[in-house]
Scaffold this active site. Structure first.
Site, PDB file in Angstrom:
ATOM      1  N   ASP A   1     -26.073  37.021  33.856  1.00 60.02           N
ATOM      2  CA  ASP A   1     -26.938  37.447  33.746  1.00 60.02           C
ATOM      3  C   ASP A   1     -27.440  38.091  32.820  1.00 60.02           C
ATOM      4  OD1 ASP A   1     -29.345  39.570  33.940  1.00 60.02           O
ATOM      5  OD2 ASP A   1     -27.538  41.352  35.039  1.00 60.02           O
TER       6      ASP A   1
HETATM    7  C1  NOJ Z   1     -30.723  42.155  33.755  1.00 58.89           C
HETATM    8  C2  NOJ Z   1     -30.580  43.030  34.895  1.00 58.89           C
HETATM    9  O1  NOJ Z   1     -29.414  43.021  35.255  1.00 58.89           O
HETATM   10  C3  NOJ Z   1     -30.541  42.010  36.254  1.00 58.89           C
HETATM   11  O2  NOJ Z   1     -30.909  42.369  37.327  1.00 58.89           O
HETATM   12  C4  NOJ Z   1     -32.358  41.070  35.710  1.00 58.89           C
HETATM   13  O3  NOJ Z   1     -32.360  41.015  37.829  1.00 58.89           O
HETATM   14  C5  NOJ Z   1     -32.321  40.187  34.803  1.00 58.89           C
HETATM   15  N1  NOJ Z   1     -32.280  41.639  33.961  1.00 58.89           N
HETATM   16  C6  NOJ Z   1     -33.281  40.133  35.218  1.00 58.89           C
HETATM   17  O4  NOJ Z   1     -34.608  40.594  34.508  1.00 58.89           O
END
Ligand code: NOJ
Length: 748
Positions: free
Chosen positions: A267
């Site tokens: 993430d």
């Molecule tokens: C953080 C989020 O937790 C995740 O779900 C998301 O896909 C990414 N950022 C990218 O934006």
């Protein structure tokens, strides 16, 4: 890992045209180019184009302008040494331009076909903008309505989440990943993110292995079985080891047990965050831990770019480990057909029309709305001639209608969280749709009453009461704006925000039928509203077609059919409250809890002694999982099973007759639950095993047949493996997790 795979290279000079294998390609890459493939950069990263040109980027996130994407791909394919195309990642969570209901709303449809179709449209629109990878579905089991990301989930149940997650993957990825409108999906957030303490986003999670395996992991296994191309690690710290460094999750389970062949992305910056978690001394150690755990690509951080080279050169990480990470990523690029063409969608002709997209958006909104309460208003209750429920509204009987509330006319807010590319101009609000539907036949008086759902003043109340008093019925649109749910938007109090409860008490003074429609990103505690309102429709954030769908439901053009994908607590202190809880040694039930004036005040002595409940909230939720009313009435009869004793490996046929005894055509969602009475580890009091959404004309009956395989009864028990344990099972078929016909069988 993958076989030697054929790819076409584009750079004549440096990499001869023709069929070569990914391994050959890897063989020609410098270490820097290999590490480049593991790097995902944000579109705003400095010197992005030059970084791509020099082969130091494998993926770009947050660029969905087709012209800009085309240029980035051109640089990658034509100007980088090896011509490797880019993965263009974007969060397409519940629609791209055409925003559908939030995933929690889609889950309330209990309709995998609809979820798949919504994802198909989203993929088509995203692909037309050059996006070839999205970060959906989010299949974190969510038992905590305080957590803002519950909006992105399919709710609390592993089976419902598994089925709908697989449907979304099918929709996004299509028949083949290299289809014109196919984009790679991503099962996230592996794993356990939804249990962050007290619903605070990013907080600690501790999940015992039997709970992890039985509740939290099944949707991920189902995603893998559905062919999901990628996984994303969770931000969370699972049992002391943050997911981005969690070898047990990423290697032991995902790769070794399940045989996943796609790639895992971290993430956002979660590799460098291993240092903040306090599990890595510095970013170098963070990169080492993540690579060893099995995170193939780093999203938005630079721990890999800065450190993997020296980790390899100093022998801490084997080059073959990096090769295998690169191979996982190139394999997905190959499957997407990117080496053949990066702009397939632009050339495709069989596009979905705008009208069809809006039709689908309306259908999805229609099926996601849940009717929670519907009764005659006080005046009607006293009227022996007309005890009609508040809904549906009769177009013929009404002369005027008061539309009140801060969510009645909010084109943006009805779309919900995660709508980076959403086109608010497509939104039709409830106010406009109702006006459109009633035309000149009914006078509509609108009073927003509050500037936003969070307003604390009563300045608009007088005008609202005036409108309400002068009309035949009141529809109040309440809830939460989209900003109140989603990532990092958790709430400790999940009552209706601001002065909305006071507004309802004020409107009640008008003495007219009072209908409340709630638009929100999570379950809310609405006990006080239930006392005042005659009818309550819970609409979640329904997307662009919120208005026409809600209007059709209000006027009975369509009967509500949504069913709750998550239990609704009465008060926040009941959280976590979920239907598939354990029995405990001292279970509470209706007979053990002593009520005075509907308030639980104590427990009757039982053979167990005292029982498990809250003195001030009892033990039941406000509404159970699976619950939802209809304008029709359904009866369940003749529950039959094909045998009483079922050998392991066998199949039980479960048959029930469901009749629509009401006066309108409607959907019913028939739900099958079981309880394994005795196990090597304690088992839930009920578990959803299957469901069927059926359409029944008024007066129509259907025999519904489920086939229950003993595999569906397997669980991760003391033997530390998924096994069916012989013994007695209770089985229910009914309209929700609380009610239904019951029988039992044995597994032998
Ligand atoms: C953080 C989020 O937790 C995740 O779900 C998301 O896909 C990414 N950022 C990218 O934006």
């Amino acid at each position: 890992m993958s076989e030697v795979l054929e790819v076409k290279l584009h750079d004549d000079a440096k990499a001869p045209q023709g069929q070569v294998s990914i391994r050959d390609l890897i063989g020609r890459m410098t270490l820097e180019e290999k590490i480049g493939q593991l790097q995902q950069l944000d579109a705003s990263a400095p010197d992005l184009e030059e970084t791509i040109r020099t082969g130091r980027v494998g993926s770009v996130i947050n660029q969905a302008d087709p012209g800009k994407v085309r240029e980035l791909q051109r640089i990658a394919v034509e100007e980088s040494r090896l011509g490797i195309p880019l993965l263009i990642g974007r969060d397409v969570i519940h629609g791209f331009h055409t925003i559908m209901p939030i995933p929690l709303g889609q889950a309330a449809s209990w309709n995998p076909v609809l979820v798949e179709e919504c994802a198909r449209v989203a993929a088509e629109e995203a692909a037309q903008h050059g996006v070839n990878w999205t970060f959906a579905p989010m299949i974190d089991i969510s038992r905590d309505a305080r957590w803002g990301r519950i909006a992105e989930s399919f709710g609390e149940d592993p089976v419902l989440t598994s089925v709908l997650g697989a449907a979304m993957i099918k929709g996004l990825q299509g028949e083949r990943l290299d289809g014109a409108f196919s984009i790679a999906a991503c099962a996230k957030h592996f794993a356990g993110y939804g249990t962050s303490e007290a619903g605070r986003d990013y907080d600690t999670t501790n999940i015992p292995e039997n709970e992890l395996r039985n509740i939290y992991l099944p949707p991920f296994k189902a995603a893998l079985d559905a062919g999901v191309a990628t996984f994303m690690s969770s931000f969370g710290d699972l049992d002391g080891v943050p997911a981005s460094a969690n070898e047990f999750l990423m290697r032991d389970i995902l790769r070794d047990e399940w045989g996943f062949e796609g790639f895992v992305v971290s993430d956002w910056d979660s590799i460098r965050q291993l240092k903040t978690h306090g599990i890595a001394e510095d970013y170098r150690e963070a990169a080492q831990l993540a690579a060893m755990a099995g995170i193939d690509m780093e999203m938005a951080g630079d721990a890999y770019a800065e450190n993997l080279g020296s980790l390899v050169e100093s022998g801490v990480i084997d080059l073959s480990a990096v090769d295998s990470m690169v191979e996982n990523i190139l394999q997905i690029k190959l499957s997407l057909g990117l080496f053949e063409s990066v702009d397939r969608a632009e050339k495709a002709t069989n596009v979905t029309s705008h009208a069809d997209k809006m039709k689908l958006a309306k259908e999805a909104a229609l099926e996601s709305v849940v009717l929670l309460q519907n009764r005659a208003n006080a005046q009607n209750r006293a009227n022996a001639q007309n005890r009609a429920n508040a809904l549906p509204l009769s177009r013929d009987a009404l002369k005027s209608l008061a539309v009140i509330g801060p969510m009645a006319d909010q084109p943006y807010e009805q779309l919900g969280t995660w709508i980076f590319d959403g086109d608010e101009a497509r939104s039709v609000t409830p106010l406009n749709a109702i006006k459109d539907y009633v035309g000149d036949d009914i006078e509509v008086r609108f009073a927003p009453a509050m500037q936003s759902t969070r307003s604390k003043t009563e300045d608009g109340f007088a005008a609202a009461l005036d409108a309400a008093s002068s009309c035949d019925a009141i529809i109040a649109f309440l809830g939460e704006e989209s900003i109140l749910s989603g990532e990092a938007h958790s709430r400790a109090d999940i009552n209706l925000p601001g002065n909305q409860a006071a507004l309802i008490r004020e409107l009640k003074k008008a003495g007219k039928p009072l209908i409340v429609v709630v638009l929100a990103g999570r379950p809310l505690t609405i006990g006080d509203i239930l006392e005042e309102a005659d009818a309550v429709l819970f609409a979640w954030h329904p997307g662009v077609m919120a208005g026409p769908a809600i209007s059709d439901l209000l006027f009975g053009v369509v009967s509500p059919s949504g069913r709750l994908p998550v239990s609704f607590p009465k008060v926040v202190g009941q959280i976590p409250i979920y239907y598939n809880h354990k029995n405990t040694g001292r279970p509470a039930c209706r007979d053990t809890v002593v009520h005075i004036d509907d308030i639980a005040v104590g427990a009757r002595q039982t053979s167990f002694g005292m029982t498990a409940f809250h003195l001030d909230a009892g033990f039941e939720p406000q509404f159970p999982f699976g619950y939802g009313l209809s304008y029709s009435e359904f009866a369940y009869e003749n529950l039959q099973i094909s045998r009483d004793a079922l050998p392991v490996g066998g199949v039980l046929d479960v048959r029930v007759t469901v009749s629509n005894n009401g006066t309108c055509t409607a959907y019913e969602t028939v739900q099958l639950y079981v309880r394994d009475l005795v196990g090597s580890v304690t088992r839930p009091v009920k578990e959803l095993k299957d469901f069927r959404k059926v359409h029944l004309q008024a007066g129509e009956s259907k025999d519904i047949v489920f086939q229950l395989h003993t595999d569906q009864l397997a669980f991760f028990g003391r033997s530390k493996a998924f096994r069916v344990e012989p013994g007695t099972f209770h089985l229910w078929v009914g309209p929700n997790s609380r009610d239904g016909l019951q029988t039992e069988f044995r597994v032998i």
